[in-house]
Design a protein around this motif. Sequence first.
Motif: not given
Length: 196
Positions: A27-39
């Motif tokens: 989930a974290i990797q897919s967010l990072l691929n979209l350019g979203v850094i989850p807090l």
Amino acid sequence: MAQYTYVYERAGQRLEGQVSAPSRKEAIQSLLNLGVIPLELKDARRGGNKRRFKNAQLALFFKQYHLLLQKGGLSEENILSLLAEEQTQGRQAGLQEAVSQIRAGVPSNLALRSTGLFPDLCISMLGGGQETGKKEEVLRNLQEYYGRLSYFEKKVRGAMTYPLLTLTLAILVAFALMTYIVPQFAGLLREMNAPL
């Protein structure tokens, strides 16, 4: 596949979204691929999703979506941005995140799935509509389906109102009898030395 709720920051604002992934790491990797850094990243199953649309709201949402798509000239991102303006803050953030995912190249049905606002049926039907080129027809069908569900829920609620009122009244009468009237009769019978 698990659903995860994430919090991120964009232009000084804290926003929320949802993503589906087999594991927390993916989930974290897919967010990072979209350019979203989850807090923050939490399992969406804990506590449920209070932002999710109800049936009447889904019927209205798909009706507006269908009308805007019929007008032509508006892109998918613009339509969702317009629809997001009328929503509550939590839903608005989810739809805006979907818009940014669509701009990043994610298909609209998958972008809407990541919001966690829509049932799986909607996502699957929208995906089928995109693949077959019948998105307008799918939106109309979703509008009708959720409109009927909403109507049915109202009818059931209306049908349950009278029995619930009757039951409530019966409970109140029984409580009043046992609390006030029976003790008075019991005292009266005791004074007369009559068996209770």
